[in-house]
Design a protein around this motif. Sequence first.
Motif, PDB file in Angstrom:
ATOM      1  N   VAL A 266       0.850  -1.180   0.000  1.00 25.88           N
ATOM      2  CA  VAL A 266       0.000   0.000   0.000  1.00 25.88           C
ATOM      3  C   VAL A 266       0.891   1.237   0.000  1.00 25.88           C
ATOM      4  O   VAL A 266       2.003   1.223   0.540  1.00 25.88           O
ATOM      5  CB  VAL A 266      -0.945  -0.003   1.233  1.00 25.88           C
ATOM      6  N   VAL A 268       0.966   5.311   1.103  1.00 29.29           N
ATOM      7  CA  VAL A 268       0.270   6.176   2.045  1.00 29.29           C
ATOM      8  C   VAL A 268       0.748   7.616   1.884  1.00 29.29           C
ATOM      9  O   VAL A 268       1.931   7.871   1.662  1.00 29.29           O
ATOM     10  CB  VAL A 268       0.474   5.682   3.504  1.00 29.29           C
ATOM     11  N   VAL A 291      -3.799   4.860   0.498  1.00 30.77           N
ATOM     12  CA  VAL A 291      -4.490   5.391   1.670  1.00 30.77           C
ATOM     13  C   VAL A 291      -3.949   6.796   1.878  1.00 30.77           C
ATOM     14  O   VAL A 291      -2.741   6.992   2.022  1.00 30.77           O
ATOM     15  CB  VAL A 291      -4.248   4.530   2.919  1.00 30.77           C
ATOM     16  N   ASP A 304     -12.633   7.884  -2.967  1.00 28.51           N
ATOM     17  CA  ASP A 304     -12.721   7.108  -1.736  1.00 28.51           C
ATOM     18  C   ASP A 304     -13.575   5.852  -1.931  1.00 28.51           C
ATOM     19  O   ASP A 304     -14.714   5.915  -2.408  1.00 28.51           O
ATOM     20  CB  ASP A 304     -13.325   7.981  -0.627  1.00 28.51           C
ATOM     21  N   GLY A 308      -9.037   4.010  -3.831  1.00 34.42           N
ATOM     22  CA  GLY A 308      -8.225   4.105  -2.628  1.00 34.42           C
ATOM     23  C   GLY A 308      -9.112   4.453  -1.458  1.00 34.42           C
ATOM     24  O   GLY A 308     -10.344   4.456  -1.559  1.00 34.42           O
ATOM     25  N   LEU A 309      -8.494   4.757  -0.316  1.00 33.24           N
ATOM     26  CA  LEU A 309      -9.229   5.129   0.886  1.00 33.24           C
ATOM     27  C   LEU A 309      -8.749   6.491   1.364  1.00 33.24           C
ATOM     28  O   LEU A 309      -7.548   6.770   1.373  1.00 33.24           O
ATOM     29  CB  LEU A 309      -9.019   4.083   1.985  1.00 33.24           C
ATOM     30  N   LEU A 319      -7.083   7.104   9.382  1.00 27.73           N
ATOM     31  CA  LEU A 319      -5.934   6.766   8.546  1.00 27.73           C
ATOM     32  C   LEU A 319      -5.398   5.390   8.932  1.00 27.73           C
ATOM     33  O   LEU A 319      -5.079   4.560   8.063  1.00 27.73           O
ATOM     34  CB  LEU A 319      -4.844   7.833   8.716  1.00 27.73           C
ATOM     35  N   GLY A 322      -7.699   2.681   7.628  1.00 30.82           N
ATOM     36  CA  GLY A 322      -7.524   2.431   6.206  1.00 30.82           C
ATOM     37  C   GLY A 322      -6.337   1.527   5.927  1.00 30.82           C
ATOM     38  O   GLY A 322      -6.427   0.576   5.135  1.00 30.82           O
ATOM     39  N   LEU A 323      -5.208   1.807   6.568  1.00 30.02           N
ATOM     40  CA  LEU A 323      -4.029   0.955   6.396  1.00 30.02           C
ATOM     41  C   LEU A 323      -4.299  -0.460   6.880  1.00 30.02           C
ATOM     42  O   LEU A 323      -3.990  -1.449   6.204  1.00 30.02           O
ATOM     43  CB  LEU A 323      -2.841   1.562   7.141  1.00 30.02           C
TER      44      LEU A 323
END
Length: 380
Positions: A266, A268, A291, A304, A308-309, A319, A322-323
């Motif tokens: 992922v 970030v 994220v 969103d 992704g988030l 946050l 999301g991860l």
Amino acid sequence: MLKVLQLIPTLDRSGAEKQMVMLSKDLPRDRFTVEAAVLTRSGPLEAELTAAGVPVTSIAKRHKVDPWALGRLTRFIEAGKFDVVQTWIFAANAYGRIAAKRAKVPVVVTAEMAVDLWKGPIERYVDRKLATSCDRLVGNSNAVVDFYMGMGLPADRMEMIYSGIADEPPPADVDPAAVKTEIGFPPDASLALFAGRLAPQKRVADLLKTLDLLQHVQPDLRTAIVGDGPLRSTLEKLAVQYELSEKVRFLGHRDDIQRLMAASDVVVLPSEYEGLPNVVLEAMMLSKPVVATAAPGTTEVVVDGVTGLLAPVGNLPLLARGLRDLIRDPRRARALGAAGRERALADFRADAMVARFADLYERLAAAKGLRVVPSRSAAT
């Protein structure tokens, strides 16, 4: 054929610099000749320009206020007889617009690449004062255009051109386990990647606090922080305070960012503001889920729950969630990554960005009475 100069402070591996290099390399050579100049110093991206046959000149600005550099830049532009000068980032935008006006350049374009909340009264005054010294101010997202219009810049001088990303093949033969081992992590760890300047805008301290929240609920998570900047030593100390020394690696500048990204689970980005974040485009093109915070600019790239988030800026629990959710649900992570790639190909292609700048140069040049070579597509 129009002669174009691209002016930028440095050629470090950052978002604006990558966009400038891509544009300089890919402008059609049957319609444009292209040179580049660095206001302060060069950097690793000069090699790409040189390989593409784009000459690079250093102006060697040495002081924050440097009238000698302004004089050298003005003389360089005069001698070059450029039809178009495009400037990038605040210092080059300021010096470049003044020098281009003194040199009587027909077309001046300024690129703004972020919702620059850092700018104080002096910087905003300079931007407003110099707004009439360029023919267009180009924002790389609607958020950037709205920000500068909100500062009082005239709407008839504004234009929006999204940043672009090249559809290049992913790095070959990347072994995620080997990459993780190489940077000091267990080969079976889950890997998050941050890439960017270690400066207040990016809120990397928020990322470290988020990782602290995740230490016990997601103990297999490791994070690579790629990039450098004025906050690096402070952030390294903060990581020690949070007992993250074994779970976070500060890697500095790297030339193999795509390889690291390919090995990651992922990407970030906890920024306070952006323009159109290059690292997100790179992640999407590699089908990596993102994220990020719902920062101005980022929300125009990351949808969103689709590509992704997103979490509100400063909302560390969201946050962290999301991860955690994407690490625990690889199928969803892959689906978000695949949707991200589709969106990047549909809306943020490099060739579309280059074509829009080429069209802008020629429209402005024609309005000034310059002879413009018709593009092949227009001729047919």
